[in-house]
Design an enzyme around this catalytic site. Structure first.
Site, PDB file in Angstrom:
ATOM      1  N   HIS A   1     -73.217   3.529  25.556  1.00  0.00           N
ATOM      2  CA  HIS A   1     -74.178   4.563  25.140  1.00  0.00           C
ATOM      3  C   HIS A   1     -75.459   3.922  24.628  1.00  0.00           C
ATOM      4  O   HIS A   1     -75.458   2.829  24.065  1.00  0.00           O
ATOM      5  CB  HIS A   1     -73.570   5.566  24.148  1.00  0.00           C
TER       6      HIS A   1
ATOM      7  N   GLU B   1     -73.887   9.572  25.337  1.00  0.00           N
ATOM      8  CA  GLU B   1     -72.543   9.118  25.671  1.00  0.00           C
ATOM      9  C   GLU B   1     -72.318   9.182  27.180  1.00  0.00           C
ATOM     10  O   GLU B   1     -73.105   9.803  27.902  1.00  0.00           O
ATOM     11  CB  GLU B   1     -71.515  10.019  24.954  1.00  0.00           C
TER      12      GLU B   1
ATOM     13  N   ASN C   1     -69.164   1.719  24.798  1.00  0.00           N
ATOM     14  CA  ASN C   1     -69.004   2.480  26.046  1.00  0.00           C
ATOM     15  C   ASN C   1     -70.315   2.584  26.821  1.00  0.00           C
ATOM     16  O   ASN C   1     -70.432   3.386  27.730  1.00  0.00           O
ATOM     17  CB  ASN C   1     -68.448   3.882  25.744  1.00  0.00           C
TER      18      ASN C   1
ATOM     19  N   ASP D   1     -82.018   8.639  16.883  1.00  0.00           N
ATOM     20  CA  ASP D   1     -80.983   9.656  16.646  1.00  0.00           C
ATOM     21  C   ASP D   1     -80.694   9.816  15.164  1.00  0.00           C
ATOM     22  O   ASP D   1     -81.145   9.022  14.338  1.00  0.00           O
ATOM     23  CB  ASP D   1     -79.691   9.284  17.410  1.00  0.00           C
TER      24      ASP D   1
END
Ligand code: GLP
Length: 260
Positions: A138, A143, A136, A67
Site C-alpha cells: 500500500h 490498500e 502489502n 493520510d
C-alpha cells in the site's frame, strides 16, 4: 524507475533528505506530500538537522499529508497530526497555515476528502510526494484493489495494515482505527516527482513486486512503474529481493544506484 540502495538505514535517510532539501532549495515555495510511519523517522531527523545546522529554510514550503486515521483527535499520540508536529513541524520554520493534514474528525469525511483534493489542485499540485510502503504494497492508505483512478477519500484499512500498525497503538490492534482518509493513487501519481523509502526485510517482497512485478491493483505500489520520475530509496534489507540491474553504478558513500 531509479533505485538507490543504501548500506544502512541512516544512509538511506540522508539520501532521501538530500532530495527533499534540493527540492526546497530549487523551489522555496514547493509543495510536498508527506508520509508517516516508522521508516521516515530518520528522514525527518535529518531534515531537522539540516534546518538547524545548514539553515535549510522551510518558510515558503507547503505540505499535504498522505493520510489520517478517521476518529482520532489531533492531540491523540497515535494520530498522524500528532506524529507530524512532534517529529517534524515543531522543529522547523514551516508556516502553520501551509500545513494540511486530512481532518479526521470531520462530520462529513467524504466532503472533507473532496475539499482536500481541491486544495491540492488549487495549490498547483504536488511537486514531490515522499512515500513509505506497506508490507502489502500500500501507498498512503491505498490498500490492494484500490482503483488506479482513485482520489482522496475515506477508506477501510486492510487487516494486515491494522496488525502492522498496532505497534503505534501500544501493540493493541483493537485500538487501531478501521478507517482513514487517504490521498488516492491518482492524487499521488499526479505528483511531478515521487520518492519512496523502504527499510527492512519485511518490505523486501513488496519492493520486489513494485519493481519487477506486473502493474496490478493487487500491489498498489506497482503503479509507480508508470510514473516518469520515481526514485526508490532502500536499505540493503528492503532491496534484498531485487535483481541486479544491468546499468547499476556505485557513486560511493555507501550507496548503489540502479535503473530499471
Ligand atoms: C502507514 C501509512 C503509510 C506508510 C506505512 C508504512 O500505513 N499510512 O503511508 O507508508 O504505514 O509504515 P512503516 O514505515 O511504519 O512501515
Amino acid at each position: 524507475m531509479k533505485v538507490i540502495v543504501a548500506d544502512e538505514y541512516e544512509i538511506m535517510s540522508r539520501e532521501a533528505a538530500k532530495i527533499v532539501a534540493a527540492e526546497v532549495r530549487n523551489k522555496p515555495d514547493c509543495i510536498f506530500a508527506l508520509p508517516t510511519g516508522g521508516t521516515v523517522f530518520g528522514l525527518y531527523e535529518e531534515l531537522i538537522r539540516m534546518h538547524r545546522e545548514e539553515g535549510l529554510d522551510f518558510s515558503g514550503v507547503s505540505t499535504f499529508n498522505l493520510d489520517e486515521y478517521i476518529g482520532l483527535p489531533p492531540d491523540h499520540p497515535s494520530s498522524y497530526h500528532y506524529y507530524m508536529y512532534e517529529r517534524f513541524f515543531n522543529h522547523v520554520n514551516i508556516s502553520r497555515d501551509r500545513i494540511r493534514i486530512p481532518n479526521a474528525l470531520a462530520e462529513d469525511p467524504e466532503g472533507e476528502s473532496v475539499a482536500y483534493e481541491w486544495a491540492i489542485k488549487r495549490a498547483g499540485g504536488i511537486d514531490l510526494a515522499v512515500l513509505g510502503i506497506g508490507r502489502n504494497g500500500h501507498i498512503g492508505f491505498n490498500e490492494p484493489r484500490t482503483e488506479f483512478g482513485s482520489v482522496t477519500r475515506p477508506i477501510y484499512l486492510a487487516k494486515r495494515t491494522i496488525e502492522a500498525n498496532a505497534r503505534f497503538f501500544g501493540g493493541d490492534s483493537d485500538s487501531v482505527p478501521r478507517q482513514a482518509i487517504s490521498m488516492g493513487i491518482r492524487t499521488i501519481m499526479n505528483s511531478r516527482r515521487i520518492v519512496l523509502l523502504a527499510s527492512g526485510t519485511e518490505k523486501s517482497r513488496a519492493i520486489n513486486q513494485t519493481v519487477h512485478g506486473p502493474v496490478t491493483d493487487t500491489v498498489p505500489s506497482s503503479v509507480l512503474q508508470l510514473h516518469p520520475d520515481c526514485t526508490l530509496i532502500l536499505d540493503k534489507e528492503a532491496a534484498c529481493e531485487l535483481e541486479p540491474s544491468a546499468n547499476g553504478f556505485v557513486p560511493g558513500s555507501g550507496t548503489k544506484t540502479m535503473v530499471y
